[in-house]
Design an enzyme around this catalytic site. Structure first.
Site, PDB file in Angstrom:
ATOM      1  N   ILE A   1      37.848  34.298  34.224  1.00 18.84           N
ATOM      2  CA  ILE A   1      37.810  33.693  35.570  1.00 18.84           C
ATOM      3  C   ILE A   1      36.545  34.171  36.451  1.00 18.84           C
ATOM      4  CG2 ILE A   1      40.477  34.789  35.740  1.00 18.84           C
ATOM      5  CD1 ILE A   1      39.502  37.198  36.666  1.00 18.84           C
ATOM      6  N   ASP A   2      36.769  33.012  36.998  1.00 21.25           N
ATOM      7  CA  ASP A   2      35.045  32.540  38.155  1.00 21.25           C
ATOM      8  C   ASP A   2      34.961  34.395  37.995  1.00 21.25           C
ATOM      9  OD1 ASP A   2      35.483  30.051  37.470  1.00 21.25           O
ATOM     10  OD2 ASP A   2      36.757  29.639  40.349  1.00 21.25           O
ATOM     11  N   LYS A   3      33.367  34.001  38.466  1.00 22.48           N
ATOM     12  CA  LYS A   3      32.545  35.679  39.602  1.00 22.48           C
ATOM     13  C   LYS A   3      33.903  35.684  40.381  1.00 22.48           C
ATOM     14  CE  LYS A   3      28.301  36.794  41.369  1.00 22.48           C
ATOM     15  NZ  LYS A   3      27.173  36.144  41.643  1.00 22.48           N
TER      16      LYS A   3
END
Length: 252
Positions: free
Chosen positions: A54-56
């Site tokens: 999942i994105d930062k």
């Protein structure tokens, strides 16, 4: 959130990078996991234990494998779309339909290589991407939606929601860190800036994760609370829309 001898389920904090990369060599989720565990399995071109990302700036649930068997099993489940993944997103605008499905190939933007984009129907560029969404709560100028992923492409929810005219709130990469809906009053402008400060990232949380246990075959299902920054911004919008409803009633 959960751990046994096969898998680890982590509720990732916002602004924590999942794996090392350019400019982020330490302090990642993988760094933290490797501090605790040796000999995690590694698939070709992958990081130890890592099945999905999942994105930062996105918070929420992620599963990692502790054994080769778990990595193979979970890898198949993600590939064949057997997992259950539900995200909550706060998006700009009043989403007209209570629920719907977004279908559109997602791939790297031809000009801005830091962004992904949706390609026209019938295009052979990009990869198939399907997102189901349902409205959870409306706040006049923004909407809380639940997004169920059928596929898992990079930035899928972010580009799919932008594609239908509802960019994620405070998503700086896709233009959601500007006031896209609302009034021109200075009080409203200040209100939105205060909201941006409360949640200094895109308002996206991986809330639910379900998969089959690689050994026992038991169906595991995990749910997580929205993090504090997300809850705070929802409460602010909730109060704002209530106040405006009262004003409208008074004026009538």
């Amino acid at each position: 959130v959960f751990e046994d001898d096969q898998v680890i389920v982590v509720n990732k904090a916002p602004n924590m990078v999942v794996h090392p990369g350019h400019g982020n060599y330490t302090g990642t989720l993988i760094n933290a996991v490797l501090f605790h565990y040796e000999n995690l399995p590694t698939a070709p071109k992958r990081y130890p234990g890592l099945i999905h990302r999942i994105d930062k700036e996105t918070s929420g649930l992620i599963v990692l494998a502790k054994t080769e068997e778990a990595m193979a099993s979970l890898g198949r489940q993600f590939y064949y779309k057997k997992t259950a993944r539900i995200y909550y997103a706060l998006v700009w605008g009043n989403v007209e339909q209570d629920e719907g499905t977004i279908v559109g190939n997602v791939g790297r933007h031809p000009v801005n290589r830091m962004e992904m984009t949706v390609f026209p129907e019938g295009s052979e560029i990009g990869k198939e991407a399907v997102t189901h969404y349902r409205v959870v709560e409306r706040f006049q100028y923004v909407t809380l939606v639940m997004c169920k992923l059928e596929t898992g492409r990079t930035h899928q929810i972010r580009v799919h929601m932008k594609h239908i005219g509802h960019t994620l709130f405070n998503d700086s990469r896709y233009g959601g860190n500007k006031i896209l809906k609302g009034t021109t009053f200075s009080k409203y402008q200040q209100f939105v800036q205060n909201c941006f400060q409360l949640i200094p990232r895109q308002a996206l949380h991986a809330k639910t994760l379900g998969f089959e246990h690689p050994i026992t075959r038991e169906l595991l299902h995990f749910d997580s609370e929205l993090p504090a920054d997300f809850q705070a911004v929802l409460e602010k919008w909730r109060n704002y829309s209530k106040f405006n409803d009262l004003q409208d009633t008074d004026s009538e």
